[in-house]
Design a protein around this motif. Structure first.
Motif, short mmCIF file in Angstrom:
data_model
loop_
_atom_site.label_atom_id
_atom_site.label_comp_id
_atom_site.label_asym_id
_atom_site.label_seq_id
_atom_site.Cartn_x
_atom_site.Cartn_y
_atom_site.Cartn_z
N ARG A 1 40.10 37.08 58.15
CA ARG A 1 41.06 37.77 57.31
C ARG A 1 40.63 39.21 57.00
NH1 ARG A 1 44.64 34.46 54.07
NH2 ARG A 1 44.50 32.27 54.68
N GLY A 2 39.34 39.54 57.24
CA GLY A 2 38.85 40.88 57.00
C GLY A 2 37.93 41.02 55.82
N PHE A 3 37.41 39.89 55.32
CA PHE A 3 36.47 39.93 54.21
C PHE A 3 35.03 39.98 54.74
CE2 PHE A 3 40.11 38.19 51.92
CZ PHE A 3 40.01 38.80 50.69
N LEU A 4 34.14 40.51 53.92
CA LEU A 4 32.71 40.50 54.19
C LEU A 4 32.07 39.42 53.33
CD1 LEU A 4 30.16 42.07 55.44
CD2 LEU A 4 30.02 43.16 53.19
N THR A 5 31.21 38.60 53.92
CA THR A 5 30.51 37.56 53.17
C THR A 5 29.36 38.18 52.39
OG1 THR A 5 31.04 35.94 54.89
CG2 THR A 5 29.32 35.35 53.30
N LEU A 6 29.43 38.11 51.08
CA LEU A 6 28.35 38.61 50.24
C LEU A 6 27.36 37.49 49.93
CD1 LEU A 6 27.17 41.00 48.62
CD2 LEU A 6 28.55 40.23 46.67
N LEU A 7 27.88 36.34 49.52
CA LEU A 7 27.11 35.13 49.25
C LEU A 7 28.01 33.95 49.64
CD1 LEU A 7 25.74 36.00 45.67
CD2 LEU A 7 24.36 35.85 47.76
N ARG B 1 30.68 31.46 49.58
CA ARG B 1 31.91 31.33 48.79
C ARG B 1 32.33 32.64 48.12
NH1 ARG B 1 31.01 27.20 44.47
NH2 ARG B 1 33.25 27.48 44.12
N ILE B 2 31.55 33.72 48.25
CA ILE B 2 31.87 34.98 47.59
C ILE B 2 32.07 36.06 48.66
CG2 ILE B 2 31.10 36.77 45.99
CD1 ILE B 2 29.49 34.67 44.54
N TYR B 3 33.23 36.72 48.63
CA TYR B 3 33.60 37.66 49.68
C TYR B 3 34.13 38.95 49.07
CZ TYR B 3 33.52 33.20 52.13
OH TYR B 3 33.13 31.99 52.61
N LEU B 4 33.93 40.03 49.81
CA LEU B 4 34.43 41.34 49.41
C LEU B 4 35.40 41.85 50.46
CD1 LEU B 4 31.03 42.96 48.37
CD2 LEU B 4 32.76 42.01 46.83
N GLY B 5 36.44 42.57 49.99
CA GLY B 5 37.40 43.12 50.92
C GLY B 5 38.22 44.23 50.33
N ASP B 6 38.98 44.87 51.20
CA ASP B 6 39.93 45.88 50.75
C ASP B 6 40.98 45.23 49.87
OD1 ASP B 6 41.02 48.77 51.36
OD2 ASP B 6 42.74 47.41 51.55
N VAL B 7 41.59 46.03 49.00
CA VAL B 7 42.57 45.49 48.06
C VAL B 7 43.77 44.88 48.78
CG1 VAL B 7 43.87 47.65 47.80
CG2 VAL B 7 43.78 45.99 45.89
N SER B 8 44.02 45.31 50.01
CA SER B 8 45.17 44.78 50.76
C SER B 8 44.82 43.54 51.57
CB SER B 8 45.72 45.86 51.71
OG SER B 8 44.74 46.22 52.67
N THR B 9 43.55 43.14 51.61
CA THR B 9 43.13 41.98 52.40
C THR B 9 43.63 40.70 51.74
OG1 THR B 9 41.14 43.21 53.02
CG2 THR B 9 41.18 40.86 53.51
N ALA C 1 24.20 49.35 47.87
CA ALA C 1 23.00 49.35 48.69
C ALA C 1 22.80 48.02 49.39
CB ALA C 1 21.78 49.69 47.83
N GLU C 2 23.17 46.92 48.75
CA GLU C 2 23.04 45.61 49.37
C GLU C 2 24.06 45.40 50.48
OE1 GLU C 2 22.95 42.28 46.76
OE2 GLU C 2 21.27 43.02 45.58
N ILE C 3 25.22 46.02 50.34
CA ILE C 3 26.27 45.87 51.35
C ILE C 3 25.96 46.66 52.60
CG2 ILE C 3 28.70 46.41 51.83
CD1 ILE C 3 29.28 45.79 48.89
N SER C 4 25.29 47.79 52.47
CA SER C 4 25.07 48.71 53.59
C SER C 4 24.47 48.03 54.82
CB SER C 4 24.20 49.88 53.15
OG SER C 4 24.03 50.81 54.20
N PRO C 5 23.37 47.28 54.71
CA PRO C 5 22.84 46.64 55.92
C PRO C 5 23.75 45.56 56.48
CG PRO C 5 21.59 45.96 53.98
CD PRO C 5 22.48 47.09 53.56
N LEU C 6 24.56 44.92 55.62
CA LEU C 6 25.52 43.94 56.12
C LEU C 6 26.60 44.60 56.96
CD1 LEU C 6 26.01 41.80 52.87
CD2 LEU C 6 24.48 41.34 54.81
N MET C 7 26.78 45.89 56.76
CA MET C 7 27.75 46.68 57.52
C MET C 7 27.07 47.45 58.66
SD MET C 7 30.87 46.29 56.26
CE MET C 7 31.82 47.80 56.44
N HIS D 1 32.21 44.06 61.99
CA HIS D 1 32.26 44.00 60.53
C HIS D 1 33.64 44.39 60.07
CE1 HIS D 1 32.34 48.37 59.92
NE2 HIS D 1 31.42 48.48 60.85
N PRO D 2 34.03 44.00 58.85
CA PRO D 2 35.36 44.35 58.34
C PRO D 2 35.44 45.82 57.94
CG PRO D 2 34.11 43.23 56.65
CD PRO D 2 33.27 43.17 57.89
N ALA D 3 36.65 46.28 57.76
CA ALA D 3 36.88 47.65 57.29
C ALA D 3 36.90 47.63 55.76
CB ALA D 3 38.19 48.18 57.84
#
Length: 256
Positions: free
Chosen positions: A128-134, A136-144, A164-170, A217-219
């Motif tokens: 769907r375009g989310f990034l896995t942070l932990l 069950r916990i995901y981050l995404g654009d407001v339109s995702t 800073a934690e997201i940067s290497p995941l991207m 990786h997601p946008a």
């Protein structure tokens, strides 16, 4: 040591690694022959691949694989082979191109966090375009769009520690390796200095090195990324360079 800018930059782009011949060929067809009805003839394909230092036998193996995978079709016109994307290859290439060739988006501060009931939904959330942070916990654009049973929290300004934690995941390290090469291309090569064959090769290598990172990786909006995330600068340079070196007409790539 190579002395001309084209050879220097071509060598640097090839040295980044990850260049399977069949994958390079997918990039080449996606960049030069994505329009319905477009074909790349055998001599032109051979010339482009040879300019990328790829042996003829490797080209034949890659073509065989892509035909077996239903990605490319081939037919003979007299004694010349004509190669084109299949309907499947065209569909998947078009979908990827929307991301590969997208212009850099204006900075956005809007984002969302999604919490799902089950960690098994991870693959669906990534699709769907989310990034896995932990788990069950995901981050995404407001339109995702998230599943209907997910808990959605609209993001407030992201703290620096989270960015800073997201940067290497991207994939920041991979973008950081690509960035100085793109900068060198931008500094040393100008429009009009390349032959059509060299332009086709340069575009293929630029797009290939870009797509093998950006499609993994997601946008995410800029609000979730550090200001010095290397992906921002890479995207701007790719956009600039592809505009500076427009794709050549297939009929003029091979010197007569």
């Amino acid at each position: 040591m190579p002395s001309d800018p084209f050879t220097q930059n071509k060598t640097a782009l090839l040295a980044l690694g990850g260049h399977r011949v069949w994958s390079l060929m997918v990039t080449l067809f996606g960049d030069l022959a994505q329009e319905h009805g477009s074909t790349i003839d055998g001599p032109t394909l051979s010339a482009v691949m040879a300019e990328m230092d790829i042996r003829p036998e490797a080209v034949r193996v890659a073509l065989h694989r892509l035909r077996n995978d239903g990605w490319i079709s081939s037919e003979m016109c007299g004694r010349t082979g004509l190669h084109a994307l299949t309907a499947t290859g065209h569909h998947e290439t078009t979908q990827a191109s929307a991301r590969i060739y997208a212009s850099p988006a204006p900075p956005s501060e809007s984002w969302r966090l999604a919490l799902t009931q089950d960690a098994a939904t991870s693959d669906d959330m990534i699709a769907r375009g989310f990034l896995t942070l932990l788990p069950r916990i995901y981050l995404g654009d407001v339109s995702t769009r998230a599943p209907s049973d997910a808990l959605i929290l609209e993001g407030t300004p992201a703290p620096d520690w989270l960015r800073a934690e997201i940067s290497p995941l991207m994939l920041d390290p991979e973008y950081a390796a690509l960035l100085p090469i793109l900068q060198k291309v931008e500094q040393t090569m100008q429009r009009g200095m390349l032959t059509p064959l060299q332009t086709a090769v340069l575009r293929c290598l630029l797009v290939h090195n870009w797509r093998r990172i950006v499609l993994r990786h997601p946008a995410l909006p800029a609000a979730l990324l550090p200001d010095d995330w290397s992906g921002h600068a890479c995207h701007k340079l790719i956009d600039t360079l592809l505009a500076r070196f427009p794709r050549p007409t297939l009929s003029v790539i091979l010197p007569s």
